[in-house]
Design a protein around this motif. Sequence first.
Motif, mmCIF file in Angstrom:
data_model
loop_
_atom_site.group_PDB
_atom_site.id
_atom_site.type_symbol
_atom_site.label_atom_id
_atom_site.label_comp_id
_atom_site.label_asym_id
_atom_site.label_seq_id
_atom_site.Cartn_x
_atom_site.Cartn_y
_atom_site.Cartn_z
ATOM 1 N N ASP A 1 -28.597 34.701 8.149
ATOM 2 C CA ASP A 1 -28.960 35.788 9.363
ATOM 3 C C ASP A 1 -28.466 34.943 10.818
ATOM 4 O O ASP A 1 -28.429 35.694 11.957
ATOM 5 C CB ASP A 1 -30.879 35.699 9.468
ATOM 6 C CG ASP A 1 -31.237 36.408 8.012
ATOM 7 O OD1 ASP A 1 -30.113 36.918 7.229
ATOM 8 O OD2 ASP A 1 -31.874 35.902 7.280
ATOM 9 N N ILE A 2 -28.737 34.136 11.250
ATOM 10 C CA ILE A 2 -28.367 33.406 12.555
ATOM 11 C C ILE A 2 -27.058 33.534 13.402
ATOM 12 O O ILE A 2 -26.256 33.750 13.885
ATOM 13 C CB ILE A 2 -29.228 32.154 12.511
ATOM 14 C CG1 ILE A 2 -30.900 32.557 12.389
ATOM 15 C CG2 ILE A 2 -28.919 31.916 14.208
ATOM 16 C CD1 ILE A 2 -32.048 30.274 12.797
ATOM 17 N N ARG A 3 -26.430 32.578 11.781
ATOM 18 C CA ARG A 3 -25.299 32.026 11.594
ATOM 19 C C ARG A 3 -24.250 32.913 11.405
ATOM 20 O O ARG A 3 -23.162 33.884 12.501
ATOM 21 C CB ARG A 3 -24.510 31.207 11.397
ATOM 22 C CG ARG A 3 -25.225 29.693 11.825
ATOM 23 C CD ARG A 3 -25.176 28.863 13.400
ATOM 24 N NE ARG A 3 -22.992 28.677 12.493
ATOM 25 C CZ ARG A 3 -23.222 27.604 12.164
ATOM 26 N NH1 ARG A 3 -23.540 26.857 12.729
ATOM 27 N NH2 ARG A 3 -21.726 27.506 12.461
ATOM 28 N N ARG A 4 -24.762 34.088 10.080
ATOM 29 C CA ARG A 4 -24.061 35.454 9.977
ATOM 30 C C ARG A 4 -22.622 34.943 9.833
ATOM 31 O O ARG A 4 -21.479 35.473 9.896
ATOM 32 C CB ARG A 4 -23.663 36.840 11.065
ATOM 33 C CG ARG A 4 -25.068 36.967 11.447
ATOM 34 C CD ARG A 4 -25.258 38.344 11.901
ATOM 35 N NE ARG A 4 -27.258 38.961 12.448
ATOM 36 C CZ ARG A 4 -26.773 39.561 12.941
ATOM 37 N NH1 ARG A 4 -25.711 40.730 13.520
ATOM 38 N NH2 ARG A 4 -28.180 39.977 13.165
ATOM 39 N N GLU A 5 -22.180 33.826 8.892
ATOM 40 C CA GLU A 5 -21.141 33.400 8.054
ATOM 41 C C GLU A 5 -20.145 33.615 7.911
ATOM 42 O O GLU A 5 -20.939 34.894 6.736
ATOM 43 C CB GLU A 5 -21.466 32.198 8.000
ATOM 44 C CG GLU A 5 -21.666 30.405 8.647
ATOM 45 C CD GLU A 5 -20.723 30.220 9.887
ATOM 46 O OE1 GLU A 5 -19.556 29.780 9.218
ATOM 47 O OE2 GLU A 5 -21.578 29.790 10.930
ATOM 48 N N LYS A 6 -18.840 34.397 8.598
ATOM 49 C CA LYS A 6 -18.315 35.284 6.912
ATOM 50 C C LYS A 6 -17.886 34.463 5.942
ATOM 51 O O LYS A 6 -17.561 35.343 5.169
ATOM 52 C CB LYS A 6 -16.670 35.610 7.728
ATOM 53 C CG LYS A 6 -16.622 36.783 8.787
ATOM 54 C CD LYS A 6 -15.477 36.744 9.955
ATOM 55 C CE LYS A 6 -15.871 37.719 11.043
ATOM 56 N NZ LYS A 6 -14.785 38.111 11.366
ATOM 57 N N ASN A 7 -17.342 33.047 5.968
ATOM 58 C CA ASN A 7 -17.628 32.102 4.809
ATOM 59 C C ASN A 7 -18.462 31.265 4.565
ATOM 60 O O ASN A 7 -18.579 30.373 5.424
ATOM 61 C CB ASN A 7 -15.995 31.024 5.110
ATOM 62 C CG ASN A 7 -14.733 32.165 5.353
ATOM 63 O OD1 ASN A 7 -14.511 33.088 4.234
ATOM 64 N ND2 ASN A 7 -13.763 31.836 5.918
ATOM 65 N N PRO A 8 -19.648 31.803 4.532
ATOM 66 C CA PRO A 8 -21.244 30.361 4.141
ATOM 67 C C PRO A 8 -20.830 29.865 3.161
ATOM 68 O O PRO A 8 -21.746 28.979 3.217
ATOM 69 C CB PRO A 8 -22.399 32.032 3.853
ATOM 70 C CG PRO A 8 -21.002 33.082 2.552
ATOM 71 C CD PRO A 8 -19.869 33.050 3.045
ATOM 72 N N CYS A 9 -20.365 29.792 2.272
ATOM 73 C CA CYS A 9 -20.257 28.695 1.153
ATOM 74 C C CYS A 9 -20.567 27.134 1.981
ATOM 75 O O CYS A 9 -21.518 26.142 0.952
ATOM 76 C CB CYS A 9 -19.506 28.490 0.635
ATOM 77 S SG CYS A 9 -20.000 30.163 -1.317
ATOM 78 N N SER A 10 -19.164 26.982 2.846
ATOM 79 C CA SER A 10 -18.473 25.745 3.560
ATOM 80 C C SER A 10 -19.807 24.707 4.280
ATOM 81 O O SER A 10 -20.818 24.265 3.934
ATOM 82 C CB SER A 10 -17.647 26.023 4.443
ATOM 83 O OG SER A 10 -17.303 24.738 4.668
ATOM 84 N N LEU A 11 -20.563 25.975 5.080
ATOM 85 C CA LEU A 11 -21.886 25.465 6.382
ATOM 86 C C LEU A 11 -23.435 25.266 4.616
ATOM 87 O O LEU A 11 -23.534 24.119 4.930
ATOM 88 C CB LEU A 11 -21.435 26.589 7.089
ATOM 89 C CG LEU A 11 -23.068 26.065 7.643
ATOM 90 C CD1 LEU A 11 -23.105 24.625 8.516
ATOM 91 C CD2 LEU A 11 -23.035 27.354 9.056
ATOM 92 N N CYS A 12 -23.358 26.051 4.157
ATOM 93 C CA CYS A 12 -24.510 25.708 3.194
ATOM 94 C C CYS A 12 -24.347 24.824 2.914
ATOM 95 O O CYS A 12 -25.204 23.924 2.046
ATOM 96 C CB CYS A 12 -24.759 27.317 2.618
ATOM 97 S SG CYS A 12 -25.963 27.106 1.444
ATOM 98 N N ALA A 13 -22.794 24.431 2.016
ATOM 99 C CA ALA A 13 -23.253 23.266 1.376
ATOM 100 C C ALA A 13 -23.302 21.641 2.293
ATOM 101 O O ALA A 13 -23.670 21.016 1.211
ATOM 102 C CB ALA A 13 -21.635 22.897 0.784
ATOM 103 N N LYS A 14 -22.436 21.756 3.139
ATOM 104 C CA LYS A 14 -23.515 20.658 4.054
ATOM 105 C C LYS A 14 -24.371 20.614 4.790
ATOM 106 O O LYS A 14 -25.087 19.760 4.746
ATOM 107 C CB LYS A 14 -21.990 20.845 5.579
ATOM 108 C CG LYS A 14 -20.277 20.910 5.462
ATOM 109 C CD LYS A 14 -19.617 21.352 6.544
ATOM 110 C CE LYS A 14 -18.409 20.860 6.473
ATOM 111 N NZ LYS A 14 -17.512 21.205 7.202
ATOM 112 N N MET A 15 -24.748 21.850 5.482
ATOM 113 C CA MET A 15 -26.574 21.534 5.514
ATOM 114 C C MET A 15 -27.315 21.104 3.771
ATOM 115 O O MET A 15 -28.406 20.456 4.139
ATOM 116 C CB MET A 15 -26.920 23.070 5.328
ATOM 117 C CG MET A 15 -26.437 23.107 6.913
ATOM 118 S SD MET A 15 -27.194 25.152 7.672
ATOM 119 C CE MET A 15 -28.574 23.907 8.185
ATOM 120 N N ARG A 16 -27.096 21.800 2.505
ATOM 121 C CA ARG A 16 -27.774 20.734 1.412
ATOM 122 C C ARG A 16 -27.370 19.980 1.224
ATOM 123 O O ARG A 16 -28.250 19.286 0.724
ATOM 124 C CB ARG A 16 -26.888 21.908 0.267
ATOM 125 C CG ARG A 16 -27.544 23.586 0.068
ATOM 126 C CD ARG A 16 -27.713 24.609 -0.916
ATOM 127 N NE ARG A 16 -26.000 24.747 -1.302
ATOM 128 C CZ ARG A 16 -25.558 24.077 -1.924
ATOM 129 N NH1 ARG A 16 -25.754 23.044 -2.996
ATOM 130 N NH2 ARG A 16 -23.649 24.505 -2.287
#
Length: 283
Positions: free
Chosen positions: A98-113
């Motif tokens: 919703d905020i970043r609206r990442e086109k390739n969300p998996c990399s950022l999500c993995a790092k944050m998790r």
Amino acid sequence: MKELQRILSYVRRAADEYEMIRAGDKICVGVSAGKDSLTLLVALAELRRFYPKPFTLCAVTVDLGFPGADYSEIEELCRRLSVEYRVVPTEIGKIVFDIRREKNPCSLCAKMRRGALNQALLEQGYSKVALGHHYDDAVETFLMSLLFEGRIGCFEPVTYLDRTGVTQIRPMLYLTEGMVRTFAAEHDLPVVHNPCPADKHTKRQEIKELVAVLSKTYPDLKTRVFGAMQRLPLPQWGVTPHQRGSQKQLHQHDGCKAGQAEKADDAGRGRGDGNIEPGQGRE
């Protein structure tokens, strides 16, 4: 019971060959609520009963903040296994989509998790985390690195993160996805549906489908790729030859049962697009 014994034999072999567990270790299982992490949780809880190097076990789930996630059955499973369990609430899903609206969300999500998980286990006095990557994950990650990044690499069986002091271990490296799925189904593990909008729409899913197609012509594809990583070896992948035989021999007895299951996998753990992170999109 027979299926559990088979799972334990592979987990123990990986733990022994890569020296994943030391006496006195405090190991936290990263439970994403999918079949892989729940199988790992059950396996390590059982292994804890007889492994010659005693270790302590806990489990942590990083809640991404998607509505409807219910971890009560996992909490009950942990109670039966005598494993301390903690759910860490986050807004990772909101930030990524919703905020970043990442086109390739998996990399950022993995790092944050990964950051949230490491912080949680350190707060509980743990410094080693067990992750549910398996045999197929390793093959797919290797091919993703080759095809999408032009490099030869994969996650390591044991990884020390010097910035945090956390050690990651992957005890299920010798388990095929078909074996994990069969075990999870036969033991009715409380798998929580993956609500991620990117589920099954990842680069890993593309590779999974490619491997399934190629394996029809080259049945030993995964065996050869996995073996090549050990024989080269990739950093930290080398092992001393084991008396119980090669990886090909290890999985020959799975026959059609495991092979057919691998081709039809739910792929909810696809690790994503762009920069390939070991934890991207996992269950």
